[in-house]
Design a protein around this motif. Structure first.
Motif, short mmCIF file in Angstrom:
data_model
loop_
_atom_site.label_atom_id
_atom_site.label_comp_id
_atom_site.label_asym_id
_atom_site.label_seq_id
_atom_site.Cartn_x
_atom_site.Cartn_y
_atom_site.Cartn_z
N GLU A 53 8.22 -39.41 -13.25
CA GLU A 53 8.64 -38.06 -12.82
C GLU A 53 7.79 -37.59 -11.64
O GLU A 53 8.30 -36.94 -10.71
CB GLU A 53 8.52 -37.09 -13.98
N ARG A 82 0.38 -34.66 -16.98
CA ARG A 82 1.46 -33.80 -16.52
C ARG A 82 2.01 -34.28 -15.18
O ARG A 82 1.27 -34.43 -14.21
CB ARG A 82 0.96 -32.36 -16.38
N ALA A 83 3.32 -34.50 -15.13
CA ALA A 83 3.93 -35.01 -13.90
C ALA A 83 3.72 -34.06 -12.73
O ALA A 83 3.43 -34.50 -11.61
CB ALA A 83 5.42 -35.25 -14.13
N ARG A 115 2.37 -42.23 -21.12
CA ARG A 115 2.51 -41.48 -19.85
C ARG A 115 3.51 -42.11 -18.90
O ARG A 115 3.60 -41.70 -17.73
CB ARG A 115 1.14 -41.40 -19.17
N SER A 173 5.93 -39.66 -17.34
CA SER A 173 5.23 -38.69 -16.50
C SER A 173 4.95 -39.27 -15.12
O SER A 173 5.10 -38.59 -14.10
CB SER A 173 3.92 -38.26 -17.16
#
Length: 339
Positions: free
Chosen positions: A129, A51-52, A123, A126
């Motif tokens: 980001e 998760r970013a 990923r 992510s």
């Protein structure tokens, strides 16, 4: 002289005069998301690999709790391998991700996929980001995007024992694979720069003098590292390179790398390296064994020695153990800062 952490690092990499060395930990193979930090903040791995927002929060936690003067993302060396087809074990809070299985038995069997499509896989987005979130929220702190080097990336998708043998025996397919992964690494790095990364660090732990020897280092490591470095420079940011191990066998080739700073393992006497090649911007190389098992006062003395020896950027010598004590890292960073 009043400099922000970002100004101090970028000025150092441009060989400008600064008040003191920056003290940093770049992420990737030099991940500082230690258990002490995660237990303190509640932002944890392996969730933070995906998760970013959580990756950015954990990078900010590391900065705040350790005193390192940068944000370093991602927290592992498997982002590229995953996208290129390797099976990954994403680890736990105390154990970093590792490659379970490489997809190719030989350099001759590697499938060359579309790089643009791979930038939307795994990923990659992510991490980009997370760079964006960090750079917008903390414009005075440098975001360092860490990528794996060409040799290490290739050895993460082809059985590594076979890959190293084929550098000798199957030179043409080996060059094709390294060219392919270098193209991907450049595009991944450019995506990080577009997201807000202030610099890129390339960690290439397989590209050591002990593993490759001088001939293979010259034929493979230098040209493909330089291809990636030049591609990143074209995106407008500086590049740091970390080479593991004892450097004696390949030391003569280090000045031919186009990077803006060279980071070394604790085996290397950076003071002597700097004296022999004064054009180098040196980075490192406080022993990670000392950071894990030593005492804060001894860590502080070693950090002070690096500053006294004129090392340009102070950092751990290699990847930190996740069980490293926060007090030891704080002793390192406080000493460099003069706190």
């Amino acid at each position: 002289m009043s400099l922000s952490p970002k100004e101090r690092l970028l000025d150092t990499l441009e060989k400008k005069r600064v008040d003191r060395p920056p003290v940093i930990c770049t992420g990737g193979m030099m991940n500082a998301a230690i258990v002490d930090v995660m237990n303190h903040t509640g932002h944890t791995l392996p969730e933070g690999h995906f998760r970013a927002d959580l990756m950015a929060e954990l990078a900010a936690d590391v900065h705040d709790d350790t005193g390192f003067e940068n944000f370093g993302i991602p927290f592992c060396m498997t982002v590229e391998a995953e996208v290129l087809g390797s099976e990954i074990d994403f680890g736990s809070l105390a154990c970093e991700p590792k490659i379970v299985r490489e997809p190719y038995a030989s350099t001759e069997s590697v499938q060359f996929r579309n790089i643009g499509a791979m930038l939307d896989a795994g990923r990659v987005r992510s991490v980009a980001e997370a760079a964006h979130l960090l750079s917008k929220a903390h414009p005075e702190v440098p975001v360092i995007g860490s990528i794996s080097g060409p040799i290490s990336t290739a050895a993460s998708i082809v059985d590594p024992t076979t890959f190293l043998k084929e550098l000798h025996k199957k030179r043409e397919p080996s060059h094709r694979v390294l060219d392919y992964v270098s193209d991907f690494l450049v595009e991944f790095a450019r995506l990080l720069v577009d997201g807000g990364a202030s610099a890129i660090c390339i960690g290439d732990p397989t590209a050591t003098g002990e593993i490759l020897g001088p001939r293979l280092f010259s034929e493979y490591a230098v040209p493909y590292l330089n291809k990636v470095i030049d591609g990143i420079h074209a995106a407008g940011v500086p590049v740091l390179v970390h080479i593991c191990g004892e450097m004696r066998a390949v030391k003569q080739y280090i000045p031919t790398l186009h990077c803006d700073a060279i980071s070394t393992d604790a085996f290397v006497n950076l003071k002597l390296l700097k004296e022999e090649y004064p054009q180098l911007t040196t980075m490192g190389n406080l022993s990670t064994y000392l950071l894990e098992f030593g005492e804060p006062d001894k860590v502080s003395r070693h950090a002070a020695n690096l500053v006294r020896d004129g090392i340009d950027i102070i950092s751990p010598a290699c990847g930190l153990s996740t069980s490293s004590a926060i007090g030891n890292i704080q002793a390192m960073t406080a000493t460099v800062k003069g706190d």
